[in-house]
Design an enzyme around this catalytic site. Structure first.
Site, mmCIF file in Angstrom:
data_model
loop_
_atom_site.group_PDB
_atom_site.id
_atom_site.type_symbol
_atom_site.label_atom_id
_atom_site.label_comp_id
_atom_site.label_asym_id
_atom_site.label_seq_id
_atom_site.Cartn_x
_atom_site.Cartn_y
_atom_site.Cartn_z
ATOM 1 N N HIS A 43 -1.318 2.447 0.639
ATOM 2 C CA HIS A 43 -0.765 2.159 1.966
ATOM 3 C C HIS A 43 -1.001 3.379 2.844
ATOM 4 O O HIS A 43 -0.381 4.428 2.652
ATOM 5 C CB HIS A 43 0.731 1.857 1.847
ATOM 6 N N GLU A 70 -3.107 -1.472 2.222
ATOM 7 C CA GLU A 70 -1.924 -1.931 2.946
ATOM 8 C C GLU A 70 -1.849 -1.172 4.260
ATOM 9 O O GLU A 70 -2.049 0.047 4.293
ATOM 10 C CB GLU A 70 -0.655 -1.679 2.122
ATOM 11 N N HIS A 191 6.620 -5.880 -4.977
ATOM 12 C CA HIS A 191 7.773 -5.140 -4.461
ATOM 13 C C HIS A 191 8.960 -5.266 -5.418
ATOM 14 O O HIS A 191 9.505 -6.347 -5.624
ATOM 15 C CB HIS A 191 8.206 -5.576 -3.067
#
Length: 239
Positions: A43, A70, A191
């Protein structure tokens, strides 16, 4: 058989804590791939709190499986993605004050901006996924604006306080997978998933890839990264 995408953000977090050069996320990605990871996820945040532009550029050259970036759906990030060309981009919500990504994108509210980002990325040959809660309305809009995949936010399941609450969240995830498949959307998930709960989600079926980071890196401190990736890969693939 589901794939495992290993998120290496926390390797960069540890490096940035001292502002030095180690541990290097690039080296961690190589170890994860050798251990059986099907992809590497990073990310690149707008505040560059962990992964740096340098990491992304080198990983694009060294990752042998597939690279999933991400990112927020901003002009800056879209431009970076188009210049680096990862295999996939997952569009996520981003708040500077958060410790980690909190909840899924509200595709209904931001559909115009997301649609534009999706079109630009796809024109560059990049597969686009939207990180969303297991909400049927969000899934329908994700399909409407042209996403290739959704990534189901599994945080509510992972944080369930009781068996009953966990079961209700699993049902939401299962229904989300069914709807997405009906709409010809690919499905990933991630997640809060760990070695104790991932099999329950993987057993649903229909989820192509699990993107997991914190749990793997936490275990890696104790048993090594190679072993941590192999153990998670086995849970994901043979649930």
């Amino acid at each position: 058989m589901a794939r495992l995408g290993v998120n290496i953000d926390h390797v960069a977090t540890l490096r940035q804590a001292r502002g030095g050069t180690e541990p290097d996320p690039v080296a961690a990605a190589a170890i994860a791939e050798f251990a059986g990871a099907d992809g590497i996820t990073i990310h690149l945040r707008e505040d560059r709190r962990h992964i740096q532009d340098r990491d992304l550029k080198i990983l694009r050259q060294t990752v042998q499986t597939r690279l999933n970036l991400e990112m927020a759906a901003t002009d800056e990030m879209v431009a970076i993605a188009l210049s680096v060309k990862p295999e996939a981009c997952t569009l996520v919500p981003e708040k500077r004050a958060e410790l980690t990504t909190e909840g899924g994108l509200d595709v209904r509210i931001h559909q115009e901006a997301l649609k534009l980002a999706i079109e630009k990325l796809q024109a560059g040959g990049i597969i686009v996924s939207l990180f969303i809660d297991p909400d049927p309305d969000q899934i329908k809009v994700a399909n409407k604006i042209g996403a290739d995949y959704i990534e189901i936010h599994t945080g509510s399941f992972a944080e369930a306080k009781s068996w009953k609450e966990e079961e209700l969240e699993l049902i939401k995830i299962e229904n989300a997978v069914k709807l997405a498949r009906k709409l010809d959307l690919g499905v990933n998930a991630g997640h809060g998933l760990n070695y104790n709960n991932v099999k329950k989600v993987a057993a649903i079926g229909g989820i192509e890839e699990f993107n997991i980071g914190h749990s793997i890196m936490s275990r890696a401190i104790l048993v090594g990264l190679d072993r941590a990736v192999r153990d998670m890969s086995e849970l994901v693939r043979y649930a």
